[in-house]
Design an enzyme around this catalytic site. Structure first.
Site, PDB file in Angstrom:
ATOM      1  N   ASP A 168     -10.031   2.770   2.215  1.00 48.48           N
ATOM      2  CA  ASP A 168     -10.104   2.027   3.489  1.00 48.48           C
ATOM      3  C   ASP A 168     -10.893   2.805   4.553  1.00 48.48           C
ATOM      4  O   ASP A 168     -11.756   2.251   5.238  1.00 48.48           O
ATOM      5  CB  ASP A 168      -8.701   1.743   4.032  1.00 48.48           C
ATOM      6  CG  ASP A 168      -8.027   0.601   3.287  1.00 48.48           C
ATOM      7  OD1 ASP A 168      -8.737  -0.276   2.774  1.00 48.48           O
ATOM      8  OD2 ASP A 168      -6.784   0.600   3.230  1.00 48.48           O
ATOM      9  N   LYS A 215       0.810  -1.224   0.000  1.00 49.77           N
ATOM     10  CA  LYS A 215       0.000   0.000   0.000  1.00 49.77           C
ATOM     11  C   LYS A 215       0.844   1.276   0.000  1.00 49.77           C
ATOM     12  O   LYS A 215       0.408   2.309  -0.490  1.00 49.77           O
ATOM     13  CB  LYS A 215      -0.931   0.017   1.225  1.00 49.77           C
ATOM     14  CG  LYS A 215      -2.078  -0.957   1.113  1.00 49.77           C
ATOM     15  CD  LYS A 215      -3.039  -0.814   2.276  1.00 49.77           C
ATOM     16  CE  LYS A 215      -4.143  -1.833   2.163  1.00 49.77           C
ATOM     17  NZ  LYS A 215      -5.180  -1.673   3.187  1.00 49.77           N
TER      18      LYS A 215
END
Ligand code: ATR
Length: 277
Positions: free
Chosen positions: A106, A70
């Site tokens: 997220d 990420k």
């Protein structure tokens, strides 16, 4: 469902490991439900730079990024959405006029899972943890106008993250005396096989009318079970996962994802009744 043919679009997940990911279940369920000729596969990738070259040249129409890529993926995209830039983490790649854009859904996943149950503006939210998940949720809740408070076992790490984001911080040991509208458990504690672990003693839970756990294996963690027993509203980690996937789906297809279909297929998969992998 469409047959896989020469017009089928490919979407994928890159991470390492990916074998236990629910993302293929969620996205393929959504493609099927909306009659979109596309498939979503999980790729275990050790070289994210090379993977991005592949994404560009094949081309792959949309990508989810998971641990441990990420952060390392950032230099390889053409542009970053402001939130992904501020967070220093990307969980989604999508195309915009031939440019590969990095986004992060997220935190939005957590926000939408909570908003299904409650208003957020002005609410005091206590977040347990200072890892990637806690960071994303803290950013997103602050953006929603919540009064965010962070706490973490390793105090210094928690304090640094709170300072960086510009939210409050309390020492871990004080959680049992704290009060907040919403408690968010954003660590891996309580995850299978340690499903009977919980960071918050049952007798403290009445101070938190809403309790959300990011863990979804098991769906009902000890924390959530005890929260329900104490009369709190308990929100499991699967809804957050589904809503972050739904936000990705919207970026890729400009369509609203069928949340209830995704939830049903994920529940069936997790309970072992089976949907095709
Ligand atoms: P992720 O990116 O998935 O959020 P991470 O970066 O490894 O994962 O962060 C894990 C978080 O869970 C951290 O906040 C960690 O606390 P420390 O910073 O003290 O390590 C927290 N965590 C993990 N196991 C824990 C435990 N047994 N008790 C309390 N906190 C724990």
């Amino acid at each position: 469902m469409y047959p896989v043919d020469s017009e089928t679009r490919l979407y994928c997940l890159i991470g390492n490991p990916v074998a236990k990911s629910l993302s293929p279940i969620l996205h393929n369920a959504a493609f099927r439900a909306l009659g979109i000729n596309a498939v979503y596969l999980a790729f275990c990738v050790s070289d994210p730079a090379a993977a991005v070259q592949g994404i560009r040249s094949l081309p792959i129409h949309g990508v989810s990024i998971t641990i441990p890529h990420k952060t390392v993926i950032l230099p390889y995209v053409d542009d970053l959405e402001p939130l992904a830039q501020a967070m220093g983490a990307v969980n989604t790649l999508y195309w915009q006029e031939e440019r590969l854009i990095g986004a992060n859904t997220d935190g939005l996943g957590a926000v939408l899972a909570l908003k299904e149950k409650t208003e957020l503006y002005g609410r005091r939210c206590l977040i347990l943890g200072a890892g990637g998940a806690a960071r994303a949720i803290a950013f997103a809740l602050k953006t929603e106008g919540c009064q965010v408070v962070l706490t973490n076992r390793t105090g210094e790490k928690g304090r640094r993250l709170a300072e960086e984001i510009g939210v409050d911080w309390v020492p871990f040991g004080e959680v049992i005396r704290d009060k907040a509208d919403i408690l968010i458990q954003a660590t891996s504690v309580g995850m299978y096989p340690d499903a009977e672990e919980s960071l918050v003693p049952r007798q403290s839970l009445a101070s938190f009318p809403i309790v959300m756990d990011i863990v979804y294996k098991p769906l009902e963690t000890r924390l959530l079970r005890e929260a329900r027993q104490e009369g709190c509203l308990a929100i499991d980690g699967l809804n957050m996962l589904i809503y972050q996937a739904a936000a990705q789906f919207r970026l890729w297809t400009e369509k609203e994802a069928p949340i209830s279909v995704m939830r049903r297929e994920a529940d069936a998969y997790l309970s072992g009744k089976g949907v095709s992998r």
